[in-house]
Structure formats: structure tokens, C-alpha cells
Design an enzyme around this catalytic site. Structure first.
Site, mmCIF file in Angstrom:
data_model
loop_
_atom_site.group_PDB
_atom_site.id
_atom_site.type_symbol
_atom_site.label_atom_id
_atom_site.label_comp_id
_atom_site.label_asym_id
_atom_site.label_seq_id
_atom_site.Cartn_x
_atom_site.Cartn_y
_atom_site.Cartn_z
ATOM 1 N N GLU A 1 -5.115 1.961 2.788
ATOM 2 C CA GLU A 1 -5.075 0.709 3.548
ATOM 3 C C GLU A 1 -5.208 0.976 5.031
ATOM 4 O O GLU A 1 -5.872 0.221 5.761
ATOM 5 C CB GLU A 1 -3.766 -0.037 3.267
ATOM 6 N N GLU A 2 -4.572 2.049 5.505
ATOM 7 C CA GLU A 2 -4.533 2.313 6.936
ATOM 8 C C GLU A 2 -5.918 2.594 7.522
ATOM 9 O O GLU A 2 -6.109 2.501 8.736
ATOM 10 C CB GLU A 2 -3.599 3.488 7.238
ATOM 11 N N HIS B 1 0.833 -1.222 0.000
ATOM 12 C CA HIS B 1 0.000 0.000 0.000
ATOM 13 C C HIS B 1 0.854 1.253 0.000
ATOM 14 O O HIS B 1 1.893 1.325 0.660
ATOM 15 C CB HIS B 1 -1.033 -0.012 1.137
ATOM 16 N N HIS C 1 3.759 3.033 12.850
ATOM 17 C CA HIS C 1 2.871 4.191 13.011
ATOM 18 C C HIS C 1 3.462 5.265 13.929
ATOM 19 O O HIS C 1 2.731 5.917 14.678
ATOM 20 C CB HIS C 1 1.502 3.754 13.546
ATOM 21 N N ASP D 1 6.235 1.033 6.678
ATOM 22 C CA ASP D 1 4.818 0.716 6.546
ATOM 23 C C ASP D 1 4.150 1.732 5.626
ATOM 24 O O ASP D 1 3.698 2.782 6.079
ATOM 25 C CB ASP D 1 4.152 0.718 7.926
ATOM 26 N N ASP E 1 3.178 -6.411 3.613
ATOM 27 C CA ASP E 1 2.794 -5.308 4.503
ATOM 28 C C ASP E 1 3.176 -5.602 5.947
ATOM 29 O O ASP E 1 2.461 -5.239 6.873
ATOM 30 C CB ASP E 1 1.282 -5.041 4.388
#
Length: 513
Positions: free
Chosen positions: A377-378, A331, A475, A343, A405
Site C-alpha cells: 500500500e505504501e 494493509h 512513517h 500504520d 488506514d
């Protein structure tokens, strides 16, 4: 009829031409009528044969179809896979030692240094999609295009948290995606510290009017992420005015981790943010001593109407079965902190690298190898869900869906979901990666973006690598190129390319249940 080639049926391309009149009626005698009846009977038998002939070219066969069309035995499949040994070595040599060494790393570094983080609905994500559309064309890949979707648009704005009692202390926070804002003056309230949802509901009377702080232990991401997802809802149910959640992480250097969270329509929406492990544990210790804790929380978060975005697509079109697809993906979006290098920049860029390596070697698999860079995606696989809705009518032609991922650290193998027969085939394919000692097969090959397909029976695979440090950076502001290692990305790219190419080039699709 001569035997069909392994994995194919002669029905493809069969054409029938019905003859017209055979000549003047006066020339037709009884013998001629007999011949005509014979031809008619043969014609009807041919029609019947074609009616029952399975349309199985290049596709997996059911047990019934096996009676009509040759299917490779597992011994033949093993021999076919072993025949890819030289190609696998060429891919590994090019990716790990040759001219493509470090290419995926350098491409990713240029991308994240130029664009930065790429939150759904943001200008940065829009710039990232335009960037990738351009470089995929420059890489001379085929059918490079964008597929429009609608995605959430949330912005965090300014945010802060200050402990006022028992002492002044600035609490580092990251608001959670879709959180509402506080009033402009903020929310000042006492803190209630809990370690679980069960404890929260047992102390429901104490929670009313307070800021709930969750200090849940980290068990695993899958187990612990429920506090991030539902912490605000559960706190709202008992009358709390806000929630602060210990970051879902196995390690911290005073680093909060953001992520998406979910409200429920029948529960008051309260502001919610993640705090560091250190601050959560400090407030837990204070609370255990009976110390009164007061915090002021200010958040400017705002949700806007859904906005337009795109899934980014590029291909190497198949030479024999172009309608059949092996999908590799990552993604393109990220959170709005750090650079989104881990990520999921790494996963997206080794997926691009797979097509580049195959092209550089002058290879063209029998099936189409399709790269998809997902958007949003998140926020729960939003772009991927719309892709699935658009393409699911063609689901029988999707051979396997692959997504990376979970980082691009030292690769360990491949996770897979599919039939036992398909798993046995994947196990043989992984033996081609013995030169780099990456041969393991694990369970659960679906990822957020590919799970729609896997749920409906399409085989799914994901990269498995050493994630021992993944949730240190997940994140956070720490998700930058410094996390990435070029040698490890080379190896990941080699694994991803060998597996996707061999599956795309084998004569038969992977068998399904």
C-alpha cells in the site's frame, strides 16, 4: 404467483421442463390440439415473463427493476436494521467488555514484536505474510489463501547528512522511497532554503548545483504531502543536485518522516530525503540571516526489480448470497522504520478481529465477509490495484469495500462514499453503536486500497477516529506499539464489526447510483 419475499425475486431457481409427445398421433383430436395450443401459449408467456424478470435476489434495484420486483421501502429497511440491536450489543459486549477484550491489541503486539517493520519487497514482509496465513488458519476462518502480486523492492541502505558550515551538525534524515543513491563519497554542496515550489522556481538560477531544502509549512497532510512526493522532481527541474524535505508532520521531536516519492522520466533523478522540522527551521533561520550553509549528503539507496508478494485473504462464507461480498481490510506492509503498529497494523488487526468476533458469536451473515490484508500500500496501493484487476469482473457482487488506514485511536464514526440512499442506510446502522457513542457519518470513505472500487461506484467506508496525534508518528521510528491503546482498539473493533456484519446480513445490498 404469491408475492416474493422482501428483496428477492422468484426467478432464481425457476426451472422449465418442456413436455415431449403426448401420445400416439391417432389419439389426438381437435380438442386435444386446442389444449396443446393453449399449453403452448402459456409456455410462451412464461418464457416472456422470465425474460423480463430482473435477476435481483439480494441486490440493489434500479427504478425500472422496482416495477417488476419488490424492493424494501426505507421504513422497512429501518425496521430491519433496528432488529439487529441485540446482535450489535452482543458484538460490543464481547469486543469491549467480554472474553475478546484487548485481543486485537495483544495479537498486534505479538505480530509487530515478532516481525518488526515490513517494507515492500523485504524479507520481513514475506515473514509477515506467512505469519498471517498461519494464524488466520488457526483462527478457523474459511478460504484462507494468498493471491500473488508483483511489488516494488527498494532498500535505503546507510544514509547520513552532515552540516559543515556554518558549524558541524549531524542532520537526522530518512531517505524517501524510490530515491536514487548519492555517489559513494556523497554530495557536498551549498543549501538553498525555500518555502514553496513557487519560491523555488522564482529562484531557479540560485538553485543550480545546490541542495534544495524545503521548509514548507504543514497545512494538512493532503495539501502538504506534495512536497514529499514531488520535491525531488521540482528541484531536479532547476538543476539542484539533491533535495531535503521538511517532514510532513504536525509535530516533531527531531523525528524525520519517510514515505514514497515519484520521479519523472524527463527530469534528472536526484537523491532525496526527509529531515526533521527542527533542522528545516534552523536552516531557514540561518538562511534568512544570510548565512552560508554547506551540507554533505550520503545515501546508499537502491532499487531492485519488482518482486513477488501476496495479498492475504480469509472469509466467513455467506449463508444465503455467498457470491456477494462485504470486504473489510487494512494493509500489512509498512515502512522500514518503527514497527508499523499504527500504520497500518491496527487497521489490519481490527479487520481480522471483525471476522473473529462474528465467528465467536456463532453468526454467519447472508453475504460473504471477506478480509483482505493488502501488500505494498505504501508504494501507492500496488497490491490492491492488482486485486482490483483480478476481481473487477465481479464488481456487481461487491456490496461495500471497507478499509481502516488512519489509525485505531478513539473512534468517532465512519466515513462513507456512495449514493444518498446508501448513506441514509449507513446512518441507521450507526445508530446501533449508540451504546459506545460512535454514531457519526463523514464524507470521503475511500482509502488508497479501496479507491479503485469506489471510483467505479462500489460503496466505500473507512474508520474515522481521533487523528490529532496520528501525524506525530506517521512513517517514523515512533510508530510502535507504544502508540496503540487497547481500549481504543476494542472500540474500533466493535464499530468495524457491527457495521460490516449488518451490511453483510441485510436482505438487500446497498443501493448504488
Amino acid at each position: 404467483m404469491p408475492p416474493a419475499a422482501a428483496g428477492s425475486c422468484p426467478s432464481q431457481g425457476v426451472r422449465l421442463r418442456r413436455r415431449g409427445a403426448l401420445g400416439p398421433a391417432g389419439l389426438r383430436g381437435e380438442g386435444h390440439l386446442s389444449k396443446r395450443k393453449g399449453r403452448k401459449m402459456k409456455f410462451l408467456l412464461l418464457i416472456a415473463f422470465i425474460h423480463f424478470l430482473p435477476q435481483c435476489t439480494g441486490k440493489p434495484l434500479s427504478l425500472d427493476e422496482h416495477q417488476h420486483c419488490h424492493q424494501q421501502t426505507f421504513k422497512e429497511i429501518k425496521r430491519e436494521i433496528a432488529g439487529y440491536s441485540d446482535i450489535a450489543k452482543a458484538i460490543i459486549n464481547l469486543a469491549v467488555y467480554g472474553n475478546a477484550q484487548n485481543r486485537s491489541y495483544e495479537r498486534l503486539a505479538r505480530f509487530v514484536d515478532t516481525i518488526g517493520p515490513r517494507l515492500s519487497g523485504s524479507k520481513n514482509l514475506e515473514m509477515a505474510i506467512k505469519y498471517m496465513f498461519s494464524v488466520l488458519q488457526e483462527d478457523r476462518l474459511e478460504n484462507v489463501h494468498l493471491e500473488p502480486v508483483k511489488v516494488p523492492h527498494w532498500e535505503r541502505g546507510e544514509e547520513s547528512a552532515m552540516m559543515l558550515a556554518p558549524r558541524n551538525h549531524s542532520i537526522v534524515i530518512l531517505g524517501l522511497g524510490s530515491s536514487v543513491a548519492t555517489p559513494p563519497e556523497g554530495i557536498t554542496a551549498e543549501v538553498l532554503v525555500v518555502t514553496s515550489f513557487d519560491e523555488l522556481h522564482k529562484r531557479a538560477q540560485d538553485a543550480k548545483g545546490k541542495i534544495v531544502v524545503y521548509n514548507q509549512p504543514f497545512i494538512s497532510y493532503e495539501e502538504t504531502v506534495k512536497y514529499r512526493l514531488l520535491g525531488a522532481v521540482e528541484a531536479g527541474k532547476v538543476g539542484a543536485v539533491a533535495s531535503l524535505i521538511r517532514s510532513v508532520a504536525s509535530f516533531s521531536i527531531n523525528s524525520p518522516h519517510t514515505g514514497w516519492q515519484q520521479y519523472q522520466s524527463d527530469v534528472p533523478k536526484i537523491p532525496t530525503a526527509c529531515i526533521s522540522m527542527e533542522d528545516a527551521e534552523m536552516m531557514a533561520r540561518m538562511s534568512s540571516r544570510g548565512t552560508r550553509i554547506v551540507v554533505t549528503l550520503k545515501m546508499e539507496a537502491k532499487t531492485y526489480p519488482d518482486t513477488g508478494s501476496f495479498n492475504t485473504v480469509a472469509e466467513i462464507v455467506g449463508s444465503k448470497y455467498p457470491e456477494q461480498v462485504v470486504l473489510v481490510s487494512g494493509h500489512l506492509d509498512s515502512w522500514d522504520v518503527g514497527q508499523g503498529a499504527m500504520d497500518d497494523g491496527g487497521g489490519a488487526f481490527i479487520s481480522w478481529e471483525a471476522l473473529s468476533l462474528i465467528k465467536d458469536l456463532g453468526l454467519r451473515p447472508k453475504r460473504t465477509l471477506r478480509l483482505v490484508l493488502w501488500t505494498a500500500e505504501e508504494q501507492g496501493g500496488v497490491g490492491a490495484e492488482q486485486y482490483y484487476q483480478l476481481h473487477k469482473g465481479n464488481i456487481s457482487n461487491f456490496d461495500i469495500v471497507m478499509e481502516s488506514d488512519s489509525g485505531t485511536f478513539m473512534p468517532m464514526g465512519l466515513a462513507f462514499t456512495g449514493s444518498d440512499k446508501a448513506r441514509a442506510i449507513l446512518k441507521e446502522i450507526m445508530q446501533l453503536l449508540q451504546p459506545i457513542n460512535v454514531t457519526n457519518i463523514y464524507e470521503n470513505g475511500g482509502e488508497t486500497d479501496t479507491e479503485y472500487w469506489v471510483r467505479d461506484g462500489v460503496p466505500g467506508a473507512s474508520l474515522r477516529d481521533d487523528i490529532s496525534k496520528y501525524f506525530w508518528f506517521h512513517h517514523t521510528q515512533g510508530d510502535t506499539m507504544t502508540v496503540q491503546d487497547p481500549n481504543q482498539m476494542n472500540l474500533c473493533a466493535a464499530v468495524w464489526t457491527v457495521v460490516s456484519y449488518v451490511i453483510a446480513d441485510m436482505e438487500e445490498m446497498l443501493p448504488r447510483n
